[in-house]
Scaffold this motif. Sequence first.
Motif, PDB file in Angstrom:
ATOM      1  N   GLU A   1     -10.873   5.181  -0.806  1.00  0.00           N
ATOM      2  CA  GLU A   1     -11.793   6.325  -1.239  1.00  0.00           C
ATOM      3  C   GLU A   1     -13.369   5.583  -0.590  1.00  0.00           C
ATOM      4  O   GLU A   1     -13.559   4.688  -0.727  1.00  0.00           O
ATOM      5  CB  GLU A   1     -12.038   6.480  -2.416  1.00  0.00           C
TER       6      GLU A   1
ATOM      7  N   THR B   1      -7.381   3.395  -4.792  1.00  0.00           N
ATOM      8  CA  THR B   1      -8.633   2.396  -4.662  1.00  0.00           C
ATOM      9  C   THR B   1      -8.564   1.693  -5.804  1.00  0.00           C
ATOM     10  O   THR B   1      -9.198   0.537  -5.787  1.00  0.00           O
ATOM     11  CB  THR B   1      -9.738   3.279  -4.515  1.00  0.00           C
TER      12      THR B   1
ATOM     13  N   SER C   1      -9.056   3.580   4.787  1.00  0.00           N
ATOM     14  CA  SER C   1      -8.387   4.740   4.335  1.00  0.00           C
ATOM     15  C   SER C   1      -8.494   4.886   2.613  1.00  0.00           C
ATOM     16  O   SER C   1      -8.064   5.770   2.188  1.00  0.00           O
ATOM     17  CB  SER C   1      -6.918   4.653   4.544  1.00  0.00           C
TER      18      SER C   1
ATOM     19  N   ASP D   1       0.904  -1.260  -0.092  1.00  0.00           N
ATOM     20  CA  ASP D   1      -0.018  -0.200   0.087  1.00  0.00           C
ATOM     21  C   ASP D   1       0.689   1.252  -0.036  1.00  0.00           C
ATOM     22  O   ASP D   1       0.453   2.305  -0.788  1.00  0.00           O
ATOM     23  CB  ASP D   1      -1.095  -0.073   1.217  1.00  0.00           C
TER      24      ASP D   1
ATOM     25  N   ARG E   1       0.624   4.267  -2.691  1.00  0.00           N
ATOM     26  CA  ARG E   1       0.726   5.784  -2.137  1.00  0.00           C
ATOM     27  C   ARG E   1       1.714   6.525  -2.716  1.00  0.00           C
ATOM     28  O   ARG E   1       1.608   7.795  -3.316  1.00  0.00           O
ATOM     29  CB  ARG E   1       0.739   5.865  -0.525  1.00  0.00           C
TER      30      ARG E   1
ATOM     31  N   ILE F   1      -6.389  -1.495   6.338  1.00  0.00           N
ATOM     32  CA  ILE F   1      -6.165  -0.409   5.237  1.00  0.00           C
ATOM     33  C   ILE F   1      -7.425  -0.083   4.384  1.00  0.00           C
ATOM     34  O   ILE F   1      -7.460   0.919   4.004  1.00  0.00           O
ATOM     35  CB  ILE F   1      -5.315  -1.126   4.171  1.00  0.00           C
TER      36      ILE F   1
ATOM     37  N   SER G   1      -9.777   7.938  -6.804  1.00  0.00           N
ATOM     38  CA  SER G   1      -8.653   7.699  -6.167  1.00  0.00           C
ATOM     39  C   SER G   1      -7.936   6.440  -6.815  1.00  0.00           C
ATOM     40  O   SER G   1      -8.494   5.243  -7.298  1.00  0.00           O
ATOM     41  CB  SER G   1      -8.840   6.999  -4.748  1.00  0.00           C
TER      42      SER G   1
END
Length: 205
Positions: free
Chosen positions: A197, A171, A195, A75, A79, A192, A168
């Motif tokens: 969308e 996502t 967090s 993740d 990001r 996770i 996102s």
Amino acid sequence: MKRDTRQDILNTAQTLFREKGYNAVSVGEIAAALGISKGNLTYYFKRKEEIVEALLEGTNPTLPQDPPQTLAQLDDCLRDMEQARENNAFYFRSHAQLGQLSEKIRAKQRGVYFHHSKLLCQGLANLAGRGLLRPEAFLGEYVRVVDTVFLTAVYWLPFCEIKGEVSSFRTQAWSALYPLLTEAGRQALAPILPSLEAGDTPAEP
């Protein structure tokens, strides 16, 4: 303090590219914004794409250099890809065009792809070894999923503009990865999910 005209050109061009997009900004406009002549600017950069080449050369990659060992680390990679896209929106809006205009930019694009692909594919193999992902359903499935994630990262901004809404990338990436998860993997992903969308959580396959 002596003025660093070359760096001033890069800073101003990046700001204008970000505000208006690469195609909407001319060399003359960059020069005018700096209060210098077009000839002065072209002393440093003969063509507009050379400015992009220099901007890319000055970009420090933040993507982790080691393949992810956990879903949280995977993740983090997503990001980072999302942040890089946001920081260089003008570049990704013109990604295909710029690669055709400059062999240096195309080489940079290839290098970034191969780095991301190797890192993420090894990460998926690591996660499968820990029982968080199922085995490949066919040879090369992980590579295809990683390609899907990478393509999404590169072309997400122009796609959102066509779609008429910004959503996102992260996502969307997890939506491609989610079908690979085992039950243990889904449990590990649970912290996770909040967090991601709102209202856009990956559906059960």
